[in-house]
Motif scaffolding. Sequence first.
Motif, PDB file in Angstrom:
ATOM      1  N   GLU A  79       0.845  -1.189   0.000  1.00 40.11           N
ATOM      2  CA  GLU A  79       0.000   0.000   0.000  1.00 40.11           C
ATOM      3  C   GLU A  79       0.884   1.244   0.000  1.00 40.11           C
ATOM      4  OE1 GLU A  79      -2.287  -0.453   3.553  1.00 40.11           O
ATOM      5  OE2 GLU A  79      -3.812  -1.694   2.579  1.00 40.11           O
ATOM      6  N   LEU A  80       0.572   2.193  -0.868  1.00 41.40           N
ATOM      7  CA  LEU A  80       1.335   3.440  -0.941  1.00 41.40           C
ATOM      8  C   LEU A  80       0.475   4.590  -0.445  1.00 41.40           C
ATOM      9  CD1 LEU A  80       3.841   5.049  -1.805  1.00 41.40           C
ATOM     10  CD2 LEU A  80       2.878   5.155  -4.127  1.00 41.40           C
ATOM     11  N   TYR A  81       0.998   5.308   0.559  1.00 43.91           N
ATOM     12  CA  TYR A  81       0.304   6.473   1.116  1.00 43.91           C
ATOM     13  C   TYR A  81       1.125   7.720   0.808  1.00 43.91           C
ATOM     14  CZ  TYR A  81      -2.608   3.180   3.674  1.00 43.91           C
ATOM     15  OH  TYR A  81      -3.496   2.171   3.997  1.00 43.91           O
ATOM     16  N   PHE A  82       0.420   8.789   0.455  1.00 46.63           N
ATOM     17  CA  PHE A  82       1.071  10.040   0.091  1.00 46.63           C
ATOM     18  C   PHE A  82       0.950  11.048   1.241  1.00 46.63           C
ATOM     19  CE2 PHE A  82      -0.493   8.149  -3.911  1.00 46.63           C
ATOM     20  CZ  PHE A  82       0.721   7.979  -4.558  1.00 46.63           C
ATOM     21  N   PHE A 137      -2.948   9.224   9.758  1.00 49.96           N
ATOM     22  CA  PHE A 137      -3.045   7.907   9.124  1.00 49.96           C
ATOM     23  C   PHE A 137      -4.221   7.122   9.711  1.00 49.96           C
ATOM     24  CE2 PHE A 137      -1.389   3.375   9.221  1.00 49.96           C
ATOM     25  CZ  PHE A 137      -1.774   3.092   7.929  1.00 49.96           C
ATOM     26  N   ASN A 138      -4.377   7.177  11.019  1.00 49.10           N
ATOM     27  CA  ASN A 138      -5.504   6.499  11.665  1.00 49.10           C
ATOM     28  C   ASN A 138      -6.833   7.023  11.125  1.00 49.10           C
ATOM     29  OD1 ASN A 138      -3.682   5.067  13.218  1.00 49.10           O
ATOM     30  ND2 ASN A 138      -3.857   6.441  14.978  1.00 49.10           N
ATOM     31  N   GLN A 139      -6.890   8.318  10.875  1.00 45.70           N
ATOM     32  CA  GLN A 139      -8.107   8.924  10.337  1.00 45.70           C
ATOM     33  C   GLN A 139      -8.402   8.389   8.930  1.00 45.70           C
ATOM     34  OE1 GLN A 139      -8.106  13.207  10.468  1.00 45.70           O
ATOM     35  NE2 GLN A 139     -10.031  13.390   9.342  1.00 45.70           N
ATOM     36  N   VAL A 140      -7.360   8.243   8.116  1.00 43.92           N
ATOM     37  CA  VAL A 140      -7.529   7.687   6.773  1.00 43.92           C
ATOM     38  C   VAL A 140      -8.044   6.253   6.855  1.00 43.92           C
ATOM     39  CG1 VAL A 140      -6.305   6.976   4.675  1.00 43.92           C
ATOM     40  CG2 VAL A 140      -5.791   9.181   5.730  1.00 43.92           C
TER      41      VAL A 140
END
Length: 328
Positions: free
Chosen positions: A256-259, A316-319
């Motif tokens: 998984e890629l997060y920006f 990140f937790n919110q995402v």
Amino acid sequence: MKKFLTKISLGILTYIVLMYLVRLLLLPAYLGNEQFLRKMFYYDKASHNINTVFIGNSLINRHVVPAVFDTHSDLKTYSYNIAADASNMMECSYLLENFLGKYDVDRVFMLVNHSLEIRERNLHTLRLVYYHDLKRLRFSLKYAANTQQIKYHLASFMENQLSMFRLKALVNYKQTIKTTPSNMITSRGFVAMDEEDFKGRPQAPSYAKNKEKFSKDLKKAKRIKDYSNYDLTSRDLAIIEECNRLKKLTEAKGTELYFIFLPNSPGYYTYNLDNSVYLGDGNEFPEFFEFENRFNRGHLNRNGAEIFSTRLAESFNQVLGEARDKMD
């Protein structure tokens, strides 16, 4: 004359073939970025435990404390900071692609930034040339703002194809590894700006002496901006295209890629990228703009980095929460 030209041509061809074999068999793809090279030396020793990595320039390298992030993440992350100072978007793309060609991780966090301008003083150096492959050339030509920048990128691409500037790096390769700080494995790639300063100062002297000036600058930078009328430029479009390409590449590898978008970033509002992790507007993340949390004008100190890492984990937790809500 004909024989002379034939000998010269054969000599050049032999050099190119030999250097290609040396690069392929003896040297890591990321030779040219010494900081990244050192991090990988210790990453190899701990890679069996790591499921999350962070990549970017100094705004990730000096600001993300893996242990702090893991403490506040809702997932069971065990992370490592593989970011390196002065790594532009193009270089990060190259490093990420080659990293994933060797290692398996569950997720990668990558900073989205606009730093790609080539300065004349950096021309004809291995640090600039080593990542100028064909994929990055395509990206750079779409991003380049003017003819001069296009020439710089084309020259760097040709120098890369000719394997230039690598002989010295080959000679110094082992020495580079030997000078890697041993605490790199315990800190998992993170070294705070104030801890690297040889006198251990919480702030750079010139920054500390100008509190009034820099406090005003930070107050101005903290203000929330209106991006409703923001027009995407050709540079923005090039970055969006590259981010989406990298996302497809990572998904194909099961990663998984997060920006990551820094505070008050127009890109968060206008790029519309999946898995965007935004650190918030100025009033949502005021600590980022506090003088006391900074080492110098552009970087946080250890205290600021821990706050940054906590905020990143919370964002990140919110995402993750929003993704779960969509599935329900």
